[in-house]
Scaffold this active site. Structure first.
Site, short mmCIF file in Angstrom:
data_model
loop_
_atom_site.label_atom_id
_atom_site.label_comp_id
_atom_site.label_asym_id
_atom_site.label_seq_id
_atom_site.Cartn_x
_atom_site.Cartn_y
_atom_site.Cartn_z
N ASP A 198 21.68 19.67 14.88
CA ASP A 198 22.86 18.95 15.34
C ASP A 198 22.48 17.50 15.65
OD1 ASP A 198 25.49 18.57 16.18
OD2 ASP A 198 25.08 19.23 18.22
N GLY A 248 32.67 17.74 19.62
CA GLY A 248 33.38 17.43 20.86
C GLY A 248 34.57 18.31 21.10
#
Length: 309
Positions: free
Chosen positions: A82, A212
């Site tokens: 990530d 997010g």
């Protein structure tokens, strides 16, 4: 089963109108909780490692834990980096056996981002590793990612088409109003679904990604507050919005903050109810169960990927 890249997973998700959860991992109990939920829900799963987690646990420990999870559960699992910040960390993870990496060049100009992404794609392609990139900037804080609200920019649909065509990337993280961390909106939560629809239409069949995307159920906020967490009201992305996005070409939704709060609430509860406890098994076991329950909830009620393995 096997360590796999994300390509076939995303193809099925796009065609099926659901999203695959990409869950951030830091230790054994988190991995165990996530894969227990995936097995329970018969769902596809991505385990992803941030730069901070990679530094904390070391890549070899994390990879061996994921291999153990595959052997124990019989699941196909994607092991994903990530927010790789440069070519070197992506290369290192590919060489270490990761099956998917993200190169995050969103801080650069379009041409610089394309050049960096294409370099990673060229290295990954012959090694069977899928590559995710990001176009647009999400606000918020997550490990090494720190972008102020004034510096956040939404993804331009035409640039997205150019980016995909010039890089050959396998999936694209877009910015439509989500942000990293637990607290996202000063007013009513809002995602730019018109922008998402345009991007998805222009990139028909191409998998999009939302970062997010924390949307912590209020019960976990209440638990943390009850046991001394002092966490203000959750201002994450409402789950119904994420579910809607999963039907509009978003094939991967990142989930991290939700897991941290669920796990922490469980540990706080144990120490509040039994202050003298010092056996890690006694407070990490229920924390692992809290992770499992949170992930199962996301798979079933938000992502729509239960039964899609």
């Amino acid at each position: 089963m096997a360590l796999v890249n994300s390509n076939e997973m995303f193809k099925k998700a796009y065609e099926g109108g659901y999203a695959v959860g990409a869950f951030n991992v830091n230790n054994m109990e988190i991995i165990q909780g996530i894969v227990a939920a995936a097995r329970q829900e018969n769902a596809p799963v991505i385990l992803q490692v941030s730069a901070g987690a990679r530094k904390y646990a070391s890549p070899i420990y994390l990879k061996k834990l994921v291999e153990a999870a595959i052997e124990e559960t019989g699941l196909d699992i994607v092991l994903h980096l990530d927010h790789g910040e440069d070519f070197e960390i992506c290369k290192a993870c590919i060489d270490d056996g990761f099956s998917s990496v993200m190169i995050d060049g969103s801080r650069f100009s379009l041409d610089e981002n394309i050049a960096l992404t294409k370099r990673v794609v060229d290295y990954a392609r012959d090694r069977g590793v899928s590559v995710e990139a990001e176009l647009g900037k999400l606000a918020g804080i997550e490990d090494a990612v720190n972008v102020s609200a004034k510096d956040a920019t939404y993804t331009d649909p035409d640039e997205a088409v150019e980016f995909v065509e010039r890089t050959g990337v396998d999936s694209l993280a877009i910015a439509i109003g989500t942000s990293h961390g637990a607290y996202k909106f000063s007013g009513d939560p809002s995602l730019d679904f018109a922008r998402l629809e345009t991007i998805s239409s222009k990139l028909k069949g191409f998998p999009l990604v939302l970062h997010g995307s924390s949307s912590v159920p209020q019960e976990f906020i209440d638990l943390n507050n009850k046991y001394g967490g002092k966490i203000p009201g959750a201002q994450g992305v409402p789950e119904h919005m994420l579910n809607r996005a999963s039907k509009m070409g978003v094939c991967k939704i990142n989930i991290d903050t939700d897991l941290r709060l669920a796990m922490t609430a469980s540990i706080r509860r144990t120490f509040t109810e039994n202050p003298g406890e010092f056996d890690p098994r006694k407070y990490l076991s229920p924390a692992r169960d809290a992770i499992r329950d949170m992930v199962a909830h996301k798979m079933k009620n938000v992502l729509g990927c239960s039964g899609k393995k």
